[in-house]
Design a protein around this motif. Sequence first.
Motif, PDB file in Angstrom:
ATOM      1  N   ARG A  22       0.842  -1.210   0.000  1.00 49.62           N
ATOM      2  CA  ARG A  22       0.000   0.000   0.000  1.00 49.62           C
ATOM      3  C   ARG A  22       0.872   1.252   0.000  1.00 49.62           C
ATOM      4  O   ARG A  22       1.782   1.407   0.800  1.00 49.62           O
ATOM      5  N   GLY A  23       0.607   2.130  -0.961  1.00 47.04           N
ATOM      6  CA  GLY A  23       1.337   3.395  -1.043  1.00 47.04           C
ATOM      7  C   GLY A  23       2.666   3.302  -1.770  1.00 47.04           C
ATOM      8  O   GLY A  23       3.363   4.300  -1.902  1.00 47.04           O
ATOM      9  N   ILE A  24       3.027   2.120  -2.262  1.00 46.10           N
ATOM     10  CA  ILE A  24       4.283   1.964  -2.989  1.00 46.10           C
ATOM     11  C   ILE A  24       3.980   1.890  -4.480  1.00 46.10           C
ATOM     12  O   ILE A  24       3.164   1.085  -4.917  1.00 46.10           O
ATOM     13  N   ASP A  25       4.628   2.750  -5.256  1.00 44.26           N
ATOM     14  CA  ASP A  25       4.467   2.758  -6.706  1.00 44.26           C
ATOM     15  C   ASP A  25       5.659   2.050  -7.331  1.00 44.26           C
ATOM     16  O   ASP A  25       6.787   2.528  -7.247  1.00 44.26           O
ATOM     17  N   LEU A  26       5.419   0.903  -7.941  1.00 41.86           N
ATOM     18  CA  LEU A  26       6.487   0.128  -8.569  1.00 41.86           C
ATOM     19  C   LEU A  26       6.521   0.316 -10.086  1.00 41.86           C
ATOM     20  O   LEU A  26       7.146  -0.466 -10.794  1.00 41.86           O
ATOM     21  N   SER A  27       5.868   1.368 -10.566  1.00 44.78           N
ATOM     22  CA  SER A  27       5.889   1.652 -12.002  1.00 44.78           C
ATOM     23  C   SER A  27       7.322   1.767 -12.487  1.00 44.78           C
ATOM     24  O   SER A  27       8.158   2.382 -11.835  1.00 44.78           O
ATOM     25  N   GLY A  28       7.608   1.155 -13.620  1.00 45.05           N
ATOM     26  CA  GLY A  28       8.942   1.197 -14.187  1.00 45.05           C
ATOM     27  C   GLY A  28       9.900   0.181 -13.591  1.00 45.05           C
ATOM     28  O   GLY A  28      11.050   0.089 -14.008  1.00 45.05           O
ATOM     29  N   ARG A  29       9.462  -0.585 -12.625  1.00 44.78           N
ATOM     30  CA  ARG A  29      10.302  -1.601 -11.990  1.00 44.78           C
ATOM     31  C   ARG A  29      10.046  -2.949 -12.656  1.00 44.78           C
ATOM     32  O   ARG A  29       8.941  -3.235 -13.107  1.00 44.78           O
ATOM     33  N   THR A  44       1.806 -12.978  -5.016  1.00 45.14           N
ATOM     34  CA  THR A  44       2.937 -12.057  -5.149  1.00 45.14           C
ATOM     35  C   THR A  44       2.897 -11.373  -6.508  1.00 45.14           C
ATOM     36  O   THR A  44       3.034 -10.150  -6.608  1.00 45.14           O
ATOM     37  N   THR A  45       2.713 -12.161  -7.566  1.00 43.45           N
ATOM     38  CA  THR A  45       2.639 -11.614  -8.923  1.00 43.45           C
ATOM     39  C   THR A  45       1.500 -10.612  -9.036  1.00 43.45           C
ATOM     40  O   THR A  45       1.672  -9.510  -9.571  1.00 43.45           O
ATOM     41  N   ARG A  46       0.331 -10.985  -8.531  1.00 41.25           N
ATOM     42  CA  ARG A  46      -0.839 -10.109  -8.612  1.00 41.25           C
ATOM     43  C   ARG A  46      -0.587  -8.785  -7.892  1.00 41.25           C
ATOM     44  O   ARG A  46      -0.853  -7.707  -8.410  1.00 41.25           O
ATOM     45  N   ALA A  47      -0.035  -8.861  -6.688  1.00 37.03           N
ATOM     46  CA  ALA A  47       0.187  -7.647  -5.898  1.00 37.03           C
ATOM     47  C   ALA A  47       1.254  -6.754  -6.531  1.00 37.03           C
ATOM     48  O   ALA A  47       1.099  -5.525  -6.558  1.00 37.03           O
ATOM     49  N   ALA A  53       4.435  -2.833 -11.140  1.00 34.81           N
ATOM     50  CA  ALA A  53       5.648  -3.496 -11.623  1.00 34.81           C
ATOM     51  C   ALA A  53       5.364  -4.326 -12.872  1.00 34.81           C
ATOM     52  O   ALA A  53       4.275  -4.866 -13.038  1.00 34.81           O
ATOM     53  N   ALA A  54       6.375  -4.428 -13.736  1.00 32.57           N
ATOM     54  CA  ALA A  54       6.358  -5.394 -14.834  1.00 32.57           C
ATOM     55  C   ALA A  54       6.929  -6.677 -14.248  1.00 32.57           C
ATOM     56  O   ALA A  54       8.001  -6.667 -13.647  1.00 32.57           O
ATOM     57  N   VAL A  55       6.209  -7.783 -14.400  1.00 28.76           N
ATOM     58  CA  VAL A  55       6.590  -9.033 -13.747  1.00 28.76           C
ATOM     59  C   VAL A  55       6.889 -10.110 -14.790  1.00 28.76           C
ATOM     60  O   VAL A  55       6.079 -10.345 -15.686  1.00 28.76           O
ATOM     61  N   VAL A  56       8.047 -10.724 -14.666  1.00 26.41           N
ATOM     62  CA  VAL A  56       8.398 -11.888 -15.478  1.00 26.41           C
ATOM     63  C   VAL A  56       8.238 -13.102 -14.581  1.00 26.41           C
ATOM     64  O   VAL A  56       8.860 -13.174 -13.522  1.00 26.41           O
ATOM     65  N   VAL A  57       7.376 -14.025 -15.002  1.00 24.21           N
ATOM     66  CA  VAL A  57       7.147 -15.241 -14.230  1.00 24.21           C
ATOM     67  C   VAL A  57       7.866 -16.391 -14.926  1.00 24.21           C
ATOM     68  O   VAL A  57       7.556 -16.719 -16.070  1.00 24.21           O
ATOM     69  N   GLY A  58       8.848 -16.948 -14.219  1.00 27.47           N
ATOM     70  CA  GLY A  58       9.540 -18.130 -14.719  1.00 27.47           C
ATOM     71  C   GLY A  58       8.758 -19.357 -14.313  1.00 27.47           C
ATOM     72  O   GLY A  58       8.418 -19.518 -13.142  1.00 27.47           O
ATOM     73  N   ALA A  59       8.439 -20.219 -15.308  1.00 26.27           N
ATOM     74  CA  ALA A  59       7.617 -21.388 -15.018  1.00 26.27           C
ATOM     75  C   ALA A  59       8.112 -22.600 -15.804  1.00 26.27           C
ATOM     76  O   ALA A  59       8.509 -22.479 -16.963  1.00 26.27           O
ATOM     77  N   ARG A  60       8.067 -23.753 -15.170  1.00 28.28           N
ATOM     78  CA  ARG A  60       8.441 -25.006 -15.836  1.00 28.28           C
ATOM     79  C   ARG A  60       7.475 -25.301 -16.970  1.00 28.28           C
ATOM     80  O   ARG A  60       7.866 -25.813 -18.016  1.00 28.28           O
ATOM     81  N   VAL A  75       2.391  -8.817 -17.077  1.00 30.75           N
ATOM     82  CA  VAL A  75       3.000 -10.099 -16.728  1.00 30.75           C
ATOM     83  C   VAL A  75       3.449 -10.809 -17.999  1.00 30.75           C
ATOM     84  O   VAL A  75       2.701 -10.914 -18.963  1.00 30.75           O
ATOM     85  N   GLU A  76       4.684 -11.287 -17.988  1.00 35.02           N
ATOM     86  CA  GLU A  76       5.247 -12.081 -19.073  1.00 35.02           C
ATOM     87  C   GLU A  76       5.629 -13.442 -18.488  1.00 35.02           C
ATOM     88  O   GLU A  76       6.282 -13.504 -17.451  1.00 35.02           O
ATOM     89  N   VAL A  77       5.234 -14.509 -19.157  1.00 30.91           N
ATOM     90  CA  VAL A  77       5.562 -15.862 -18.709  1.00 30.91           C
ATOM     91  C   VAL A  77       6.663 -16.411 -19.599  1.00 30.91           C
ATOM     92  O   VAL A  77       6.578 -16.331 -20.822  1.00 30.91           O
ATOM     93  N   VAL A  78       7.707 -16.954 -18.973  1.00 28.93           N
ATOM     94  CA  VAL A  78       8.831 -17.516 -19.720  1.00 28.93           C
ATOM     95  C   VAL A  78       9.205 -18.889 -19.166  1.00 28.93           C
ATOM     96  O   VAL A  78       8.938 -19.191 -18.002  1.00 28.93           O
TER      97      VAL A  78
END
Length: 158
Positions: A22-29, A44-47, A53-60, A75-78
């Motif tokens: 709450r109150g933290i702006d992660l834009s550009g991160r 975690t990804t959703r929050a 934030a831009a989130v890269v999710v590493g997944a098997r 969100v980008e899945v790799v």
Amino acid sequence: MTQQHPIGTGFTAASTADDILRGIDLSGRHVVVTGGHSGIGLETTRALSKAGAAVVVGARTPDRAAVALAGIERVEVVQLDLADPASIDAFSGRYLESGRPATGSPTSAGTTRTSPPATTRCSPTASPRPPMCCSPSSWTACGPTRASAGTPYTPASS
């Protein structure tokens, strides 16, 4: 055994990811989340995305992860299998070539383990150095804490 002491964050076991961000702006991160498509990793990804934030999710299994993450913005899945050193090397190489910084990297994959598999190269001196930490407790050990959420992370040289 070392005696544990409260660190005085004001958060409790009932605090949610939204409470903490709450109150933290992660834009550009940019944040890498392993296991970010299920359980605590999904939350975690959703929050992080909700905070900008831009989130890269590493997944098997990227196809399965993409279904779970549908509708979450930025969100980008790799492909990333933490039990396969070649997969870790490939992911690391692609991420480093992208030129994106890694602001933080909470890891949720395999959090039931007390340590990563012996075949996983998680050392800070691994070459190429993975842009993520491989510790189940990395959210506090190397990821953005509330105090440092606005501080850019600069990867160490390989």
